[in-house]
Scaffold this active site. Sequence first.
Site: not given
Ligand code: GLP
Length: 261
Positions: A68, A144
């Site tokens: 993404d 989401e």
């Molecule tokens: C982000 C990314 C995701 C990720 C998630 C959790 O916004 N777009 O790919 O898995 O949120 O992030 P974190 O690993 O920092 O908790």
Amino acid sequence: MEVVPLRSGSEVAALAADVVEAVVRSAASPVLGLATGSTPLPTYRELVRRHEAGVGPSYDGVRCFNLDEYVGLPAGHPESYRATIARELTDALGIPADRVHGPDPTPEGLPTAGSRYEDALVAAGGVDVQVLGIGTDGHLAFNEPGSSLGSLTRLKTLTDETRHDNARFFGSIDEVPRHVLTQGLATILRARHLLLLATGSAKADALGAAVEGPLTASCPASVLQLHPHVTVLCDPGAAEGLVRREHYRAVYDAKPAWQGL
Ligand code: GLP
């Protein structure tokens, strides 16, 4: 789905690095799917450590696809996912920038970015192993709650919860973009192996809903239940939300070594 409750985040990172390296060693033309966020960082550091120690595989010919990207950041912004993946992983592994792909967030590219990214993934032969994290609201990539389980790469709007969660990477929540490009849930399901990493008790509820709850767009990560080859690696904090965690661990301990992950 194989769930592997591990004793620590460093065990998660080591086993995840083993899985990625095994794909790089065995695939004829390996394609890695890369997630951002904090969760995969210890895995990426472990891959880099092994590479620099001369015990990792050759990354010649490896291609990468990011999950993404934020929309609206200036080109080269350090928190763009393209810059993050280069800084945290691919530069150190010697994978050239033109082999690391991401959806195109430029204003002129945006209207066709989704379909072009889908085409690029297909042209590359698909993703061999897709590293994934999970959001506290159950999001996968930037899909989401409410995202179609059949969705493809497209523009999405972040929830306030996700913008709040990601504000730590920016100066304030106001600097977190509202719009993103993300692989869809159906796009993610096309990868041959999905490797979900979850660490910390903040992920316990989301992981429980994804693994043991109903299949629902209200928890996008529950779509993993449809995939034939999913490995979930979690630490004790994230495993707190799993009712069957002791069973999963017993299954893993009793597993024949030849099965691998
Ligand atoms: C982000 C990314 C995701 C990720 C998630 C959790 O916004 N777009 O790919 O898995 O949120 O992030 P974190 O690993 O920092 O908790």
